[in-house]
Design an enzyme around this catalytic site. Sequence first.
Site, PDB file in Angstrom:
ATOM      1  N   GLY A 249       0.826  -1.202   0.000  1.00 35.08           N
ATOM      2  CA  GLY A 249       0.000   0.000   0.000  1.00 35.08           C
ATOM      3  C   GLY A 249       0.857   1.247   0.000  1.00 35.08           C
TER       4      GLY A 249
ATOM      5  CB  ALA B 198      -7.152   8.243  18.998  1.00 35.43           C
ATOM      6  CG  ASN B 199      -8.923   8.945  14.092  1.00 34.41           C
ATOM      7  OD1 ASN B 199      -8.093   9.798  14.396  1.00 34.41           O
ATOM      8  ND2 ASN B 199      -8.711   8.061  13.142  1.00 34.41           N
TER       9      ASN B 199
ATOM     10  CB  CYS C 197      -9.121   8.712   9.858  1.00 35.98           C
ATOM     11  SG  CYS C 197      -7.758   7.814   9.102  1.00 35.98           S
TER      12      CYS C 197
ATOM     13  CE  LYS D 174     -11.181   4.424   7.410  1.00 38.04           C
ATOM     14  NZ  LYS D 174      -9.995   4.062   6.610  1.00 38.04           N
TER      15      LYS D 174
ATOM     16  NE  ARG E  87      -8.203   9.435   1.598  1.00 38.04           N
ATOM     17  CZ  ARG E  87      -7.322   8.592   2.134  1.00 38.04           C
ATOM     18  NH1 ARG E  87      -7.581   7.296   2.128  1.00 38.04           N
ATOM     19  NH2 ARG E  87      -6.204   9.041   2.663  1.00 38.04           N
TER      20      ARG E  87
END
Length: 459
Positions: A10, A220-221, A273, A276, A343
């Site tokens: 990736g 955390a996010n 992030c 999602k 995004r």
Amino acid sequence: MNITKVCCIGAGYVGGPTMAVIAKKNPNIKVTIVDINAERIAAWNDEDVSNLPIYEPGLAEIVEETRGKNLFFSTEIDKAIDESEMIFISVNTPTKTYGKGKGMAADLKYVELCARNIAEVATTDKIVVEKSTLPVRTAQAIKSILHNTGSDVKFEILSNPEFLAEGTAIQDLLNPDRVLIGGESEKAIDSLANIYGSWVSNDRILRTNVWSSELSKLTANAFLAQRISSINAISELCEHTEANVNEVAKAIGMDSRIGSKFLNASIGFGGSCFQKDILNLVYIARSYNLNAVADYWEQVIILNDHQKRRFSDNLISTLYNTVSGKKIAMLGWAFKKDTNDTRESAAIYVADHLLSERANIAVYDPKVSSKKVQADLNYLETRSTEENSELVKSHDNAYETIKDAHAIAIMTEWDEFKAYDWQKIYDNMKKPAFIFDGRNILDKDEMTKIGFEYSSIGK
């Protein structure tokens, strides 16, 4: 195990910068980044590092320093897997658009394909590291695939989530708050810890079990996104009173229990992030029938969507309840400054709403191409690609973008926007000239003195 060869599957926003820094700090380790996207790999190998597929301050310099020495980019995935002792999985994990969990659960098909590929190719023992943002217990699925190959190859699975903020990713890598490694095997954990230990102090390297590591990333996010939605909720209240959201944010941010970070009111959060990961958290909670927990976190997303829609609704109502045939200049398309990542950018959804009201949109972003702008709008499938192409035009120059516009919508907080000749911009716009500052980066008094009708968030 003394690691000398590392492979990362990736070559995206996580894999590229992370492996570049690992290569820089570990000149004795050969780092190979592989991807099935030949065009992306070609861009990583471009002699002109300004053409790298990812824009991140400081990244090009590190790639230039290490590429061809101990950092390599390739499409030969099987070869890199076979040669490496440690393999990072850093592939995309989008929200599912089909089947069970549609709209919430993470789509793990690319992770599973990686695991199966590793299982088929590997002939020697490997340490496999989850680097993608994944739901809790994904490591167990990877482990199940790798441990049922029928061969004698042994695999150790580690979770090593990234905590990078795009725009500051290189600095975040060079000086991280913490490095989190979850696993069962102390030897495997130590092998990865030793790589980070070449520049990160041991007290910042946290060792946990796999599941705690996986959940820590999502949490955390979720907490960071929650702060943004919280201050944005207050911004709407400020607009209906005589309060100023910037003053409120400063006042509460000086409380040591709260702190000042992530308290900038804006059009809302974007990026790959936050949304999602919260949706993933909601899905996990609902799967255990923890509906109160799921409802709590889902509200963070609901408020964020509300903030974006509120911004576009305010623009339309201010322009006399119609934007049909009017030119709206959008400054910024990336979800935040210092990145070319779009995004979940607020600009996409605001533009889509305005296009549904038959506006003509002109876009300028210093790092986002016209091709990407069109791709983002086409992905929504709200209208035909031909309509998007006709109604949305991108420009290479901000002044050209704004010329003859009825209104300006500031969507990204690029520093260069603050330094523009706003008197010149005003002179070349339709009158009355409107500014809708979705990032609160301009001075209201200065703008109104020039003659603009100025609107911001939370004031």
